[in-house]
Design a protein around this motif. Structure first.
Motif, PDB file in Angstrom:
ATOM      1  N   GLY A 104      29.428  -2.891  10.868  1.00  0.00           N
ATOM      2  CA  GLY A 104      28.247  -3.710  11.110  1.00  0.00           C
ATOM      3  C   GLY A 104      26.970  -2.902  10.991  1.00  0.00           C
ATOM      4  O   GLY A 104      25.988  -3.363  10.403  1.00  0.00           O
ATOM      5  N   VAL A 105      26.982  -1.683  11.535  1.00  0.00           N
ATOM      6  CA  VAL A 105      25.809  -0.810  11.409  1.00  0.00           C
ATOM      7  C   VAL A 105      25.558  -0.473   9.943  1.00  0.00           C
ATOM      8  O   VAL A 105      24.411  -0.459   9.477  1.00  0.00           O
ATOM      9  N   GLY A 106      26.644  -0.217   9.196  1.00  0.00           N
ATOM     10  CA  GLY A 106      26.500   0.088   7.773  1.00  0.00           C
ATOM     11  C   GLY A 106      25.898  -1.064   6.995  1.00  0.00           C
ATOM     12  O   GLY A 106      25.053  -0.848   6.102  1.00  0.00           O
ATOM     13  N   LEU A 107      26.298  -2.287   7.315  1.00  0.00           N
ATOM     14  CA  LEU A 107      25.727  -3.447   6.636  1.00  0.00           C
ATOM     15  C   LEU A 107      24.233  -3.577   6.924  1.00  0.00           C
ATOM     16  O   LEU A 107      23.444  -3.902   6.036  1.00  0.00           O
ATOM     17  N   LEU A 108      23.859  -3.309   8.163  1.00  0.00           N
ATOM     18  CA  LEU A 108      22.433  -3.354   8.503  1.00  0.00           C
ATOM     19  C   LEU A 108      21.651  -2.291   7.737  1.00  0.00           C
ATOM     20  O   LEU A 108      20.518  -2.536   7.287  1.00  0.00           O
ATOM     21  N   GLU A 109      22.250  -1.119   7.570  1.00  0.00           N
ATOM     22  CA  GLU A 109      21.605  -0.070   6.774  1.00  0.00           C
ATOM     23  C   GLU A 109      21.366  -0.535   5.342  1.00  0.00           C
ATOM     24  O   GLU A 109      20.289  -0.326   4.777  1.00  0.00           O
ATOM     25  N   LEU A 110      22.387  -1.150   4.759  1.00  0.00           N
ATOM     26  CA  LEU A 110      22.259  -1.603   3.376  1.00  0.00           C
ATOM     27  C   LEU A 110      21.185  -2.679   3.240  1.00  0.00           C
ATOM     28  O   LEU A 110      20.437  -2.702   2.257  1.00  0.00           O
ATOM     29  N   VAL A 111      21.109  -3.570   4.225  1.00  0.00           N
ATOM     30  CA  VAL A 111      20.113  -4.645   4.183  1.00  0.00           C
ATOM     31  C   VAL A 111      18.694  -4.078   4.201  1.00  0.00           C
ATOM     32  O   VAL A 111      17.795  -4.587   3.516  1.00  0.00           O
ATOM     33  N   HIS A 112      18.511  -2.989   4.943  1.00  0.00           N
ATOM     34  CA  HIS A 112      17.166  -2.422   5.114  1.00  0.00           C
ATOM     35  C   HIS A 112      16.887  -1.252   4.178  1.00  0.00           C
ATOM     36  O   HIS A 112      15.877  -0.561   4.335  1.00  0.00           O
ATOM     37  N   THR A 113      17.765  -1.039   3.196  1.00  0.00           N
ATOM     38  CA  THR A 113      17.582   0.055   2.245  1.00  0.00           C
ATOM     39  C   THR A 113      17.548  -0.509   0.838  1.00  0.00           C
ATOM     40  O   THR A 113      18.387  -1.346   0.479  1.00  0.00           O
ATOM     41  N   PRO A 114      16.622  -0.095  -0.003  1.00  0.00           N
ATOM     42  CA  PRO A 114      16.606  -0.559  -1.393  1.00  0.00           C
ATOM     43  C   PRO A 114      17.928  -0.236  -2.088  1.00  0.00           C
ATOM     44  O   PRO A 114      18.515   0.833  -1.878  1.00  0.00           O
ATOM     45  N   SER A 115      18.379  -1.166  -2.913  1.00  0.00           N
ATOM     46  CA  SER A 115      19.689  -0.997  -3.573  1.00  0.00           C
ATOM     47  C   SER A 115      19.737   0.248  -4.453  1.00  0.00           C
ATOM     48  O   SER A 115      20.812   0.814  -4.669  1.00  0.00           O
ATOM     49  N   SER A 116      18.596   0.702  -4.927  1.00  0.00           N
ATOM     50  CA  SER A 116      18.576   1.902  -5.764  1.00  0.00           C
ATOM     51  C   SER A 116      18.971   3.154  -4.972  1.00  0.00           C
ATOM     52  O   SER A 116      19.334   4.175  -5.567  1.00  0.00           O
ATOM     53  N   GLN A 117      18.933   3.083  -3.641  1.00  0.00           N
ATOM     54  CA  GLN A 117      19.270   4.231  -2.810  1.00  0.00           C
ATOM     55  C   GLN A 117      20.664   4.135  -2.195  1.00  0.00           C
ATOM     56  O   GLN A 117      21.091   5.035  -1.469  1.00  0.00           O
ATOM     57  N   TRP A 118      21.377   3.066  -2.483  1.00  0.00           N
ATOM     58  CA  TRP A 118      22.685   2.863  -1.855  1.00  0.00           C
ATOM     59  C   TRP A 118      23.686   3.959  -2.219  1.00  0.00           C
ATOM     60  O   TRP A 118      24.398   4.464  -1.347  1.00  0.00           O
ATOM     61  N   LEU A 119      23.730   4.326  -3.482  1.00  0.00           N
ATOM     62  CA  LEU A 119      24.707   5.330  -3.910  1.00  0.00           C
ATOM     63  C   LEU A 119      24.439   6.673  -3.233  1.00  0.00           C
ATOM     64  O   LEU A 119      25.374   7.329  -2.743  1.00  0.00           O
ATOM     65  N   ALA A 120      23.175   7.075  -3.195  1.00  0.00           N
ATOM     66  CA  ALA A 120      22.830   8.346  -2.553  1.00  0.00           C
ATOM     67  C   ALA A 120      23.157   8.305  -1.062  1.00  0.00           C
ATOM     68  O   ALA A 120      23.630   9.307  -0.493  1.00  0.00           O
ATOM     69  N   MET A 121      22.938   7.167  -0.436  1.00  0.00           N
ATOM     70  CA  MET A 121      23.229   7.028   0.989  1.00  0.00           C
ATOM     71  C   MET A 121      24.740   7.086   1.253  1.00  0.00           C
ATOM     72  O   MET A 121      25.196   7.649   2.253  1.00  0.00           O
ATOM     73  N   TRP A 122      25.510   6.516   0.327  1.00  0.00           N
ATOM     74  CA  TRP A 122      26.968   6.475   0.469  1.00  0.00           C
ATOM     75  C   TRP A 122      27.590   7.856   0.241  1.00  0.00           C
ATOM     76  O   TRP A 122      28.472   8.279   0.987  1.00  0.00           O
ATOM     77  N   LEU A 123      27.115   8.566  -0.787  1.00  0.00           N
ATOM     78  CA  LEU A 123      27.711   9.856  -1.134  1.00  0.00           C
ATOM     79  C   LEU A 123      27.125  11.009  -0.324  1.00  0.00           C
ATOM     80  O   LEU A 123      27.817  12.010  -0.089  1.00  0.00           O
ATOM     81  N   GLY A 124      25.868  10.886   0.101  1.00  0.00           N
ATOM     82  CA  GLY A 124      25.234  11.969   0.823  1.00  0.00           C
ATOM     83  C   GLY A 124      25.224  13.254   0.011  1.00  0.00           C
ATOM     84  O   GLY A 124      25.156  13.248  -1.216  1.00  0.00           O
ATOM     85  N   GLN A 125      25.318  14.386   0.711  1.00  0.00           N
ATOM     86  CA  GLN A 125      25.337  15.688   0.049  1.00  0.00           C
ATOM     87  C   GLN A 125      26.712  16.352   0.122  1.00  0.00           C
ATOM     88  O   GLN A 125      26.923  17.387  -0.511  1.00  0.00           O
ATOM     89  N   SER A 126      27.638  15.751   0.867  1.00  0.00           N
ATOM     90  CA  SER A 126      28.893  16.467   1.143  1.00  0.00           C
ATOM     91  C   SER A 126      30.133  15.585   1.044  1.00  0.00           C
ATOM     92  O   SER A 126      31.161  15.890   1.651  1.00  0.00           O
ATOM     93  N   TRP A 127      30.053  14.504   0.266  1.00  0.00           N
ATOM     94  CA  TRP A 127      31.186  13.585   0.226  1.00  0.00           C
ATOM     95  C   TRP A 127      32.441  14.238  -0.326  1.00  0.00           C
ATOM     96  O   TRP A 127      33.563  13.875   0.063  1.00  0.00           O
ATOM     97  N   GLN A 128      32.304  15.218  -1.217  1.00  0.00           N
ATOM     98  CA  GLN A 128      33.481  15.852  -1.808  1.00  0.00           C
ATOM     99  C   GLN A 128      34.202  16.767  -0.825  1.00  0.00           C
ATOM    100  O   GLN A 128      35.415  16.930  -0.904  1.00  0.00           O
ATOM    101  N   SER A 129      33.480  17.365   0.094  1.00  0.00           N
ATOM    102  CA  SER A 129      34.096  18.319   1.024  1.00  0.00           C
ATOM    103  C   SER A 129      34.407  17.712   2.388  1.00  0.00           C
ATOM    104  O   SER A 129      35.306  18.189   3.091  1.00  0.00           O
ATOM    105  N   CYS A 130      33.690  16.673   2.767  1.00  0.00           N
ATOM    106  CA  CYS A 130      33.808  16.121   4.113  1.00  0.00           C
ATOM    107  C   CYS A 130      35.248  15.759   4.508  1.00  0.00           C
ATOM    108  O   CYS A 130      35.733  16.219   5.546  1.00  0.00           O
ATOM    109  N   PRO A 131      35.983  14.953   3.737  1.00  0.00           N
ATOM    110  CA  PRO A 131      37.345  14.582   4.165  1.00  0.00           C
ATOM    111  C   PRO A 131      38.261  15.786   4.322  1.00  0.00           C
ATOM    112  O   PRO A 131      39.089  15.831   5.255  1.00  0.00           O
ATOM    113  N   TRP A 132      38.116  16.762   3.442  1.00  0.00           N
ATOM    114  CA  TRP A 132      39.003  17.930   3.492  1.00  0.00           C
ATOM    115  C   TRP A 132      38.648  18.837   4.661  1.00  0.00           C
ATOM    116  O   TRP A 132      39.548  19.474   5.257  1.00  0.00           O
TER     117      TRP A 132
END
Length: 213
Positions: A104-132
């Protein structure tokens, strides 16, 4: 000696088990493992330099609340499965609540963020290393839970391994918050959760072998 006499003889030296002793032992194992994970961050990764400032903001507690509540809910499941008489698991809905709230918090973030920034917000700076990193930090915590199980008597070993892995992964993600600078709910929901799922899968695989008694 007949059977009744044998049972009375065997039961003569038994002592009552303290209330909540299973949960306390599991918490102790997870706390010791969590301290090991924190040491790994301190030595190998480092705490985020703005940790003090971050802890005064909502995003840090959003991440911490999500991961810690998952860890607590998973530990409740693990405590049930640590007993030989574990039947149907109670309180499974507790695992779903943090996910639903963070979504629910994530959906609110998307609503209040321009769609052009969604990918950057989703991947951040560490998406490749974070799960590992979450998976790696879960190893000491899982080891602590294995120590806890040495005096317990699980019979559903695969399920117990899965919930122990889930507990370890969620608590490892909680400790990882001390290092991770990401602030987006959808980042946490995706990549933190992936690391937790990986730890759960690992516990499912190794549980039947390592939890056997």
């Amino acid at each position: 000696m007949n059977t009744d006499d044998l049972v009375r003889h065997l039961a003569a030296d038994t002592r009552p088990v303290a209330r909540n002793s299973v949960t306390r032992r599991l918490v102790a194992g997870m706390a010791v493992g969590g301290a090991g994970s924190a040491m790994i961050i301190l030595i190998a990764l480092g705490f985020r330099p703005d940790l003090g400032t971050a802890m005064r903001g909502a995003s840090f507690w959003m991440k911490w609340g999500y991961t810690f509540s998952l860890a607590v809910a998973a530990l409740v499941m693990t405590a049930q499965l640590a007993r030989p008489d574990s039947g149907r698991l109670r309180g499974l809905w507790l695992l779903a609540m943090p996910v639903i709230l963070l979504a629910g918090v994530g959906l609110l973030e998307l609503v209040h963020t321009p769609s052009s920034q969604w990918l950057a917000m989703w991947l951040g700076q560490s998406w490749q290393s974070c799960p590992w990193l979450v998976l790696s930090l879960s190893a000491p915590i899982f080891a602590g839970l294995l120590w806890s199980f040495r005096r317990l008597a699980p019979t559903r070993l695969r399920a117990a391994g899965a919930t122990a892995g889930l507990s370890a992964g969620a608590f490892a993600a909680t400790v990882y918050c001390l290092h991770c600078p990401e602030v987006s709910a959808i980042f946490v929901l995706t990549w933190y959760s992936l690391g937790i799922v990986l730890a759960t899968l690992l516990g499912t695989v190794v549980g039947p072998r390592l939890l056997r008694w």
